[in-house]
Scaffold this motif. Structure first.
Motif, short mmCIF file in Angstrom:
data_model
loop_
_atom_site.label_atom_id
_atom_site.label_comp_id
_atom_site.label_asym_id
_atom_site.label_seq_id
_atom_site.Cartn_x
_atom_site.Cartn_y
_atom_site.Cartn_z
N GLY A 1 38.43 41.60 88.31
CA GLY A 1 38.25 41.23 86.91
C GLY A 1 39.51 41.36 86.09
O GLY A 1 39.50 41.14 84.87
N SER A 2 40.63 41.71 86.74
CA SER A 2 41.87 41.94 85.98
C SER A 2 42.67 40.66 85.77
O SER A 2 43.73 40.69 85.13
CB SER A 2 42.72 43.01 86.67
OG SER A 2 42.99 42.66 88.01
N GLY A 3 42.22 39.55 86.33
CA GLY A 3 42.92 38.28 86.10
C GLY A 3 43.94 37.93 87.16
O GLY A 3 44.94 37.26 86.90
N LYS A 4 43.68 38.35 88.39
CA LYS A 4 44.66 38.11 89.47
C LYS A 4 44.82 36.62 89.79
O LYS A 4 45.91 36.19 90.17
CB LYS A 4 44.26 38.90 90.72
CG LYS A 4 44.36 40.42 90.54
CD LYS A 4 44.24 41.19 91.84
CE LYS A 4 42.83 41.23 92.39
NZ LYS A 4 41.88 41.99 91.52
N THR A 5 43.75 35.84 89.67
CA THR A 5 43.85 34.42 90.04
C THR A 5 44.96 33.73 89.25
O THR A 5 45.84 33.07 89.82
CB THR A 5 42.52 33.69 89.79
OG1 THR A 5 41.46 34.54 90.23
CG2 THR A 5 42.47 32.38 90.53
#
Ligand code: ADP
Ligand code: MG
Length: 261
Positions: A72-76
């Motif tokens: 959920g930390s925005g890795k994508t």
């Protein structure tokens, strides 16, 4: 040397590796290509998440990266944005050298019987994850001319191959299906400039290590000093540390947020 500290947003961050670029305050400061910035705005992203602030400058600087950050930390976007940006810049340079075109002068190279030759490969553990990354990569590639394709198992290969034959710049794939396609000479890995492994810990948990090692080391992919490699994982157990030292070159290690083990 590494240091674990709170950054100015009170996020616990550890960065190690030689000459790590500074984190970016915003998407503009990160140095993303203009069409990619427009796509970020289109997605409604106002400011980067911590893992994005740290990852984007590192990847844009051409460095290898091992990044640990929780779900959920925005890795994508942390890997998609700089990879898509790098491909856009390379395409512009190539079409400039050819005197025009939208970086797709290689289209003739595709066609019946020819292997698709992606320039970026994102490996993901599951069909669902691959599909999610694919959707996000497509949004970030909007109006760039880049072709994003996906390949996963559990569904007939035929349609995916037809799609790949039309050309591909960014391929998102699960390891098993990709090995199958490369073995059938439908996909060639020899033009890979960017290699991303997402949820690396999950891929190992699912038993994909042999396929991953084969893809990276035994199927014609450029060696690590030539390609740029990024490894993303929620945890950093010894097995992942070994993958990092085997696949990455002079890499920067970041841990953002509290990471479980
Ligand atoms: P992870 O891979 O670390 O689990 P994701 O990349 O799936 O996280 O991102 C989680 C959610 O946050 C997604 O819905 C994504 O669209 C959203 N998101 C990512 N980056 C930003 C941002 N900078 N601003 C707003 N939302 C974002
Ligand atoms: Mg993810």
């Amino acid at each position: 040397g590494g240091s674990r500290r709170l950054d100015k947003y009170d996020i616990p961050v550890e960065v190690s590796g030689e000459a790590a670029p500074a984190p970016a305050v915003g998407f503009e400061e990160a140095g993303l290509a203009e069409p990619v910035l427009r796509n970020v705005a289109r997605c409604g992203y106002e400011s980067p998440t911590p893992v994005q602030r740290y990852s984007m400058p590192i990847v844009l600087a051409g460095r290898d990266l091992m990044a640990c950050a929780q779900t959920g930390s925005g890795k994508t976007a942390a890997f998609c944005l700089p990879v898509v940006s790098g491909l856009v810049v390379a395409s512009d340079a190539a079409s400039g050298a050819r005197g025009g075109g939208a970086g797709r002068g290689d289209r003739e190279a595709y066609g019946y019987g020819r292997a698709a030759t992606p320039r970026a490969l994102v490996l993901a553990p599951t069909r669902e994850l691959a599909a999610q990354i694919y959707e996000e990569a497509k949004k970030f590639s909007h109006l760039t001319g880049l072709r994003v394709k996906v390949a996963y198992g559990g569904t007939p290969m035929y349609q995916q191959l037809r799609d790949l034959e039309k050309g591909v710049d960014v391929l998102v794939a699960t390891p098993g299906r990709l090995v199958d396609m490369v073995e059938r000479a439908k996909v060639s890995l020899e033009a890979i400039k960017y290699l991303v492994m997402d949820e690396a810990d999950r891929m190992l948990d699912m038993g994909f290590e042999p396929q991953i090692r084969k893809i990276v080391d035994g199927m014609g992919m450029p060696r690590k000093s030539v390609r740029q490699t990024m490894l993303f994982s929620a945890t950093f157990p010894p097995q992942i540390q070994r993958l990092a030292s085997d696949f990455l070159s002079k890499y920067i290690f970041i841990t953002v947020g509290r990471v479980g083990s």
